[in-house]
Design a protein around this motif. Structure first.
Motif, mmCIF file in Angstrom:
data_model
loop_
_atom_site.group_PDB
_atom_site.id
_atom_site.type_symbol
_atom_site.label_atom_id
_atom_site.label_comp_id
_atom_site.label_asym_id
_atom_site.label_seq_id
_atom_site.Cartn_x
_atom_site.Cartn_y
_atom_site.Cartn_z
ATOM 1 N N VAL A 1 -33.776 -2.403 -1.523
ATOM 2 C CA VAL A 1 -34.365 -1.249 -1.173
ATOM 3 C C VAL A 1 -33.387 -0.348 0.107
ATOM 4 O O VAL A 1 -33.533 0.531 -0.115
ATOM 5 C CB VAL A 1 -36.068 -1.448 -0.365
ATOM 6 N N LYS A 2 -33.116 -1.431 0.847
ATOM 7 C CA LYS A 2 -32.192 -0.656 1.803
ATOM 8 C C LYS A 2 -30.972 0.034 1.427
ATOM 9 O O LYS A 2 -30.395 0.933 1.679
ATOM 10 C CB LYS A 2 -31.783 -1.809 2.897
ATOM 11 N N ALA A 3 -30.422 -0.621 0.152
ATOM 12 C CA ALA A 3 -29.307 0.080 -0.612
ATOM 13 C C ALA A 3 -29.688 1.329 -1.308
ATOM 14 O O ALA A 3 -28.738 2.080 -1.414
ATOM 15 C CB ALA A 3 -28.508 -0.900 -1.550
ATOM 16 N N LEU A 4 -31.034 1.584 -1.203
ATOM 17 C CA LEU A 4 -31.468 2.884 -1.805
ATOM 18 C C LEU A 4 -31.142 4.079 -0.939
ATOM 19 O O LEU A 4 -30.721 5.319 -1.405
ATOM 20 C CB LEU A 4 -32.795 3.127 -2.410
ATOM 21 N N GLY A 5 -31.164 3.947 0.443
ATOM 22 C CA GLY A 5 -31.138 4.904 1.416
ATOM 23 C C GLY A 5 -29.817 5.593 1.427
ATOM 24 O O GLY A 5 -28.701 5.121 1.100
ATOM 25 N N ALA B 1 -41.176 5.149 -1.639
ATOM 26 C CA ALA B 1 -42.047 4.244 -2.238
ATOM 27 C C ALA B 1 -41.684 2.758 -2.474
ATOM 28 O O ALA B 1 -42.619 1.825 -2.451
ATOM 29 C CB ALA B 1 -42.111 5.028 -3.823
ATOM 30 N N ALA B 2 -40.440 2.688 -2.672
ATOM 31 C CA ALA B 2 -39.885 1.110 -2.639
ATOM 32 C C ALA B 2 -40.260 0.299 -1.437
ATOM 33 O O ALA B 2 -40.744 -0.543 -1.472
ATOM 34 C CB ALA B 2 -38.473 1.125 -2.862
ATOM 35 N N ALA B 3 -40.014 0.904 -0.298
ATOM 36 C CA ALA B 3 -40.196 0.462 1.061
ATOM 37 C C ALA B 3 -41.843 0.026 1.132
ATOM 38 O O ALA B 3 -42.307 -1.016 1.630
ATOM 39 C CB ALA B 3 -39.905 1.230 1.951
ATOM 40 N N ALA B 4 -42.645 0.796 0.784
ATOM 41 C CA ALA B 4 -44.083 0.745 0.803
ATOM 42 C C ALA B 4 -44.612 -0.190 -0.291
ATOM 43 O O ALA B 4 -45.291 -1.206 0.207
ATOM 44 C CB ALA B 4 -44.948 2.104 0.258
ATOM 45 N N ALA B 5 -44.062 -0.439 -1.311
ATOM 46 C CA ALA B 5 -44.390 -1.406 -2.246
ATOM 47 C C ALA B 5 -43.802 -2.777 -1.641
ATOM 48 O O ALA B 5 -44.522 -3.765 -1.950
ATOM 49 C CB ALA B 5 -43.592 -1.070 -3.540
ATOM 50 N N LEU B 6 -42.664 -2.691 -1.086
ATOM 51 C CA LEU B 6 -42.221 -3.919 -0.573
ATOM 52 C C LEU B 6 -43.208 -4.686 0.640
ATOM 53 O O LEU B 6 -43.416 -5.743 0.795
ATOM 54 C CB LEU B 6 -40.937 -4.074 -0.074
#
Length: 87
Positions: A83-87, A46-51
């Motif tokens: 966002v990348k750090a979430l993964g 969701a964060a990647a899509a929002a970004l």
């Protein structure tokens, strides 16, 4: 208070630009808030899509003169890093 016709016209133009720029800035902030909320929820997809949705809006603000190019690049870079750090 503007007294000459040209000063009155400039005041009208300034108000119009102010309204447009304020709306555009608000729209950019809304997109940024959506990314922040997605990051806070911990959902990387969701964060990647929002970004991805926010990036063109931020860069449009640059082309319209609402935001400086480096400011926009910095915001996008920092959000992408989070966002990348979430993964």
């Amino acid at each position: 208070m503007a007294n000459t016709p040209q000063a009155r016209k400039r005041a009208r133009q300034n108000q119009k630009r102010y309204d447009v720029n304020r709306a555009r800035r608000s729209r950019i902030r809304t997109f940024l808030r959506k990314v922040e909320e997605a990051i806070a929820s911990g959902d990387q997809a969701a964060a990647a899509a929002a970004l991805r949705a926010a990036q063109p809006e931020i860069m449009r603000g640059v082309t319209k003169g609402v935001m400086h190019k480096n400011t926009a690049a910095r915001k996008i870079s920092r959000l992408a890093k989070r966002v990348k750090a979430l993964g």
